[in-house]
Design an enzyme around this catalytic site. Structure first.
Site, PDB file in Angstrom:
ATOM      1  N   GLN A  12      28.552  48.739  46.701  1.00  0.00           N
ATOM      2  CA  GLN A  12      27.951  47.976  45.611  1.00  0.00           C
ATOM      3  C   GLN A  12      27.546  46.577  46.051  1.00  0.00           C
ATOM      4  OE1 GLN A  12      30.520  47.512  42.162  1.00  0.00           O
ATOM      5  NE2 GLN A  12      28.758  47.322  40.798  1.00  0.00           N
ATOM      6  N   SER A 109      40.288  39.261  50.876  1.00  0.00           N
ATOM      7  CA  SER A 109      40.431  39.496  49.438  1.00  0.00           C
ATOM      8  C   SER A 109      41.451  38.572  48.798  1.00  0.00           C
ATOM      9  CB  SER A 109      40.861  40.949  49.211  1.00  0.00           C
ATOM     10  OG  SER A 109      41.177  41.185  47.856  1.00  0.00           O
ATOM     11  N   HIS A 111      43.505  39.688  46.925  1.00  0.00           N
ATOM     12  CA  HIS A 111      44.713  40.513  46.817  1.00  0.00           C
ATOM     13  C   HIS A 111      45.689  40.283  47.974  1.00  0.00           C
ATOM     14  CE1 HIS A 111      43.327  42.312  43.177  1.00  0.00           C
ATOM     15  NE2 HIS A 111      42.163  42.549  43.736  1.00  0.00           N
ATOM     16  N   TYR A 134      46.278  47.747  49.898  1.00  0.00           N
ATOM     17  CA  TYR A 134      44.960  47.189  50.199  1.00  0.00           C
ATOM     18  C   TYR A 134      45.090  45.715  50.578  1.00  0.00           C
ATOM     19  CZ  TYR A 134      40.500  44.932  49.191  1.00  0.00           C
ATOM     20  OH  TYR A 134      39.373  44.147  49.249  1.00  0.00           O
ATOM     21  N   ARG A 172      40.175  37.052  33.328  1.00  0.00           N
ATOM     22  CA  ARG A 172      40.613  36.754  34.690  1.00  0.00           C
ATOM     23  C   ARG A 172      39.437  36.317  35.554  1.00  0.00           C
ATOM     24  NH1 ARG A 172      40.680  39.914  39.306  1.00  0.00           N
ATOM     25  NH2 ARG A 172      42.101  39.175  40.944  1.00  0.00           N
TER      26      ARG A 172
END
Length: 264
Positions: A12, A109, A111, A134, A172
């Site tokens: 994407q 990321s 994360h 991840y 968020r």
């Protein structure tokens, strides 16, 4: 640049950046394991499994810069993450080392730090607090990039992407949003800099509600122009306020902290 490599070009975000990065090089080499659209006049398309070292070496050969968006980009079972995000990244850095150390933009990321509370503002030196496998794979990627910089001088921008979408769509993302325009201008600045090193760059726009501090990057010459605050009223109209106990409003990683260890 003569040739810029964009991995994950069928994804994407890769499809968006494929068009936006075209002015940066005479030729854009697009790589993905998934099918790619037919190449434009200034494009080359390559099918590449990142876990295949020989294929990755061929993919990197002749490239002056790399924007690495490839690999798994969400939480998955470990055996699905390891090929692209761990073995694949090692293959990419070995290929880069063999082919003149082209500068790399590594899509890390948020994360990697997902267990920090949303009440805490983070600088580039905040210790990792990954919220899943991840996130762990991206911690590995940052550590690998740092080692290749220290040992071999391989320059990499470690871009901890927040939410790179056309616009923020939830509360968020008012803190994590990175506009496509700001990501594009960031990449332009990374390749324009005379010296890069291996900096951590928080991948977010100039959001009023932001959690991440990029003040260490004055030397890079990049300043985001967009602000998620412009979308707050629209989000408030269409999105119920989350419960205060919801991870979406407690942790910077949002719902990722609730993921189990996926097995299949």
């Amino acid at each position: 640049m003569r040739r810029l490599l964009l991995t994950g070009a069928a994804g994407q975000l890769g499809q968006v950046m494929r068009k936006r990065l075209a002015p940066l090089a005479k030729t854009i080499r697009l790589a993905d394991l998934a099918p790619l659209d037919s190449p434009e006049e200034n494009e080359e398309c390559i099918s590449c499994d990142l876990s295949d070292a020989a294929a990755v070496h061929e993919m990197v050969a002749g490239c002056d810069g790399i924007v690495h968006l490839g690999g798994v980009s969400v939480e998955r079972p470990f055996d699905q993450i390891v090929g692209g995000n761990i073995v694949g990244l090692y293959n990419l850095y070995e290929a880069a080392r063999a082919h003149g150390r082209p500068r790399i933009v590594f899509a890390s990321s948020n994360h990697t730090i997902g267990y920090y509370p949303q009440t805490e503002r983070l600088g580039p030196d905040a210790p990792f607090r990954p919220d899943g496998l991840y996130g762990v794979s991206k911690c590995f990627g940052e550590a690998l990039a740092r080692m290749y910089f220290e040992k071999f001088g391989q320059e990499t921008a470690l871009v901890r992407i927040g939410s790179c979408t056309p616009e923020p769509t939830n509360y968020r993302m008012l803190s994590t949003w990175l506009s496509h325009d700001d990501f594009t201008s960031m990449i332009e600045a990374i390749f324009r800099a005379p010296t890069l090193g291996c900096p951590v760059i928080w991948g977010s726009s100039d959001n009023d509600a932001g959690w991440w501090d990029n003040s260490h990057l004055g030397w890079l010459g990049w300043k985001p122009n967009d602000n998620a605050e412009a979308f707050r009223a629209r989000i408030a109209t269409h999105t119920p306020k989350p419960d205060p106990s919801d991870p979406m409003v407690r942790f910077q990683g949002g719902g990722f902290v609730n993921n189990p260890i996926f097995k299949e």
